[in-house]
Design a protein around this motif. Structure first.
Motif, mmCIF file in Angstrom:
data_model
loop_
_atom_site.group_PDB
_atom_site.id
_atom_site.type_symbol
_atom_site.label_atom_id
_atom_site.label_comp_id
_atom_site.label_asym_id
_atom_site.label_seq_id
_atom_site.Cartn_x
_atom_site.Cartn_y
_atom_site.Cartn_z
ATOM 1 N N ALA A 1 29.793 -3.206 21.664
ATOM 2 C CA ALA A 1 30.117 -3.411 23.208
ATOM 3 C C ALA A 1 29.496 -2.258 24.029
ATOM 4 N N ALA A 2 29.445 -1.076 23.552
ATOM 5 C CA ALA A 2 28.944 0.230 24.223
ATOM 6 C C ALA A 2 27.469 0.249 24.403
ATOM 7 N N GLY B 1 19.920 -5.194 18.768
ATOM 8 C CA GLY B 1 18.916 -4.433 18.033
ATOM 9 C C GLY B 1 19.494 -3.095 17.788
ATOM 10 N N LEU B 2 19.730 -2.523 18.815
ATOM 11 C CA LEU B 2 20.157 -1.090 18.903
ATOM 12 C C LEU B 2 21.410 -0.903 18.042
ATOM 13 N N SER B 3 22.143 -1.796 18.412
ATOM 14 C CA SER B 3 23.637 -1.679 17.719
ATOM 15 C C SER B 3 23.415 -1.920 16.377
ATOM 16 N N SER B 4 22.564 -2.632 15.731
ATOM 17 C CA SER B 4 22.278 -3.035 14.328
ATOM 18 C C SER B 4 21.497 -1.852 13.669
ATOM 19 N N ALA B 5 20.669 -1.188 14.347
ATOM 20 C CA ALA B 5 19.705 0.134 13.911
ATOM 21 C C ALA B 5 20.930 1.287 13.681
ATOM 22 N N TYR B 6 21.827 1.363 14.848
ATOM 23 C CA TYR B 6 22.807 2.479 14.717
ATOM 24 C C TYR B 6 23.669 2.157 13.562
ATOM 25 N N ASP B 7 24.257 0.932 13.384
ATOM 26 C CA ASP B 7 25.200 0.631 12.201
ATOM 27 C C ASP B 7 24.353 0.935 10.940
ATOM 28 N N MET B 8 23.195 0.568 10.789
ATOM 29 C CA MET B 8 22.659 0.917 9.486
ATOM 30 C C MET B 8 22.344 2.647 9.270
ATOM 31 N N VAL B 9 22.025 3.226 10.210
ATOM 32 C CA VAL B 9 21.845 4.741 10.196
ATOM 33 C C VAL B 9 23.388 5.274 9.806
ATOM 34 N N HIS B 10 24.082 4.755 10.625
ATOM 35 C CA HIS B 10 25.600 5.430 10.600
ATOM 36 C C HIS B 10 25.989 5.167 8.847
ATOM 37 N N ALA B 11 25.981 3.720 8.501
ATOM 38 C CA ALA B 11 26.329 3.746 6.916
ATOM 39 C C ALA B 11 25.809 4.631 6.015
ATOM 40 N N ARG B 12 24.126 4.526 6.384
ATOM 41 C CA ARG B 12 23.613 5.696 5.343
ATOM 42 C C ARG B 12 24.044 7.074 5.584
#
Length: 126
Positions: free
Chosen positions: A26-27, A37-48
């Motif tokens: 939501a942010a 798309g930005l949220s998905s990219a952030y989630d992937m980088v955060h998980a890694r």
């Protein structure tokens, strides 16, 4: 080694603290594809990043154990140390990307519940 582990565990880079630091979908806003798309990219980088932090902590712990073993002599290895080093090695192999391969280790299945993410299918692994 112990000092490095203690410092890491007390820092914002500690595995437990990294997994807590998250930006909600939501942010980014709702209703348009770029935000998703930005949220998905952030989630992937955060998980890694969480995986990298955990792996770094494991490697520092393994180094501390092996330094201690080298001081005491390998013939006096406790089963506890041996088991701990084996567990770290097995976990590290899950994330290891062999040089020259396109295989992306991503986030393993057993970490999905911890980070909320699965593995990606690109060649953007570490």
């Amino acid at each position: 080694m112990d000092k490095l582990l203690t410092t890491l565990d007390g820092s914002p880079a500690a595995h437990s603290r990294i997994t807590e630091q998250k930006v909600t979908t939501a942010a980014y806003g709702t209703g348009f594809p770029e935000a998703m798309g930005l949220s998905s990219a952030y989630d992937m980088v955060h998980a890694r990043l969480a995986v990298l932090s955990k792996t770094l902590g494991d490697q520092l712990e393994a180094m501390g154990i092996t330094v201690d073993l080298a001081d005491r002599g390998y013939e006096n290895v406790d089963q506890e140390y041996s088991d701990r080093l084996n567990a770290i090695q097995q976990r590290t192999e899950i994330y290891y990307k062999k040089p020259g391969t396109d295989k992306d280790p991503g986030v393993p299945v057993e970490d999905k519940g911890k980070t909320g993410e699965g593995s990606s299918s690109g060649n953007d692994g570490f």
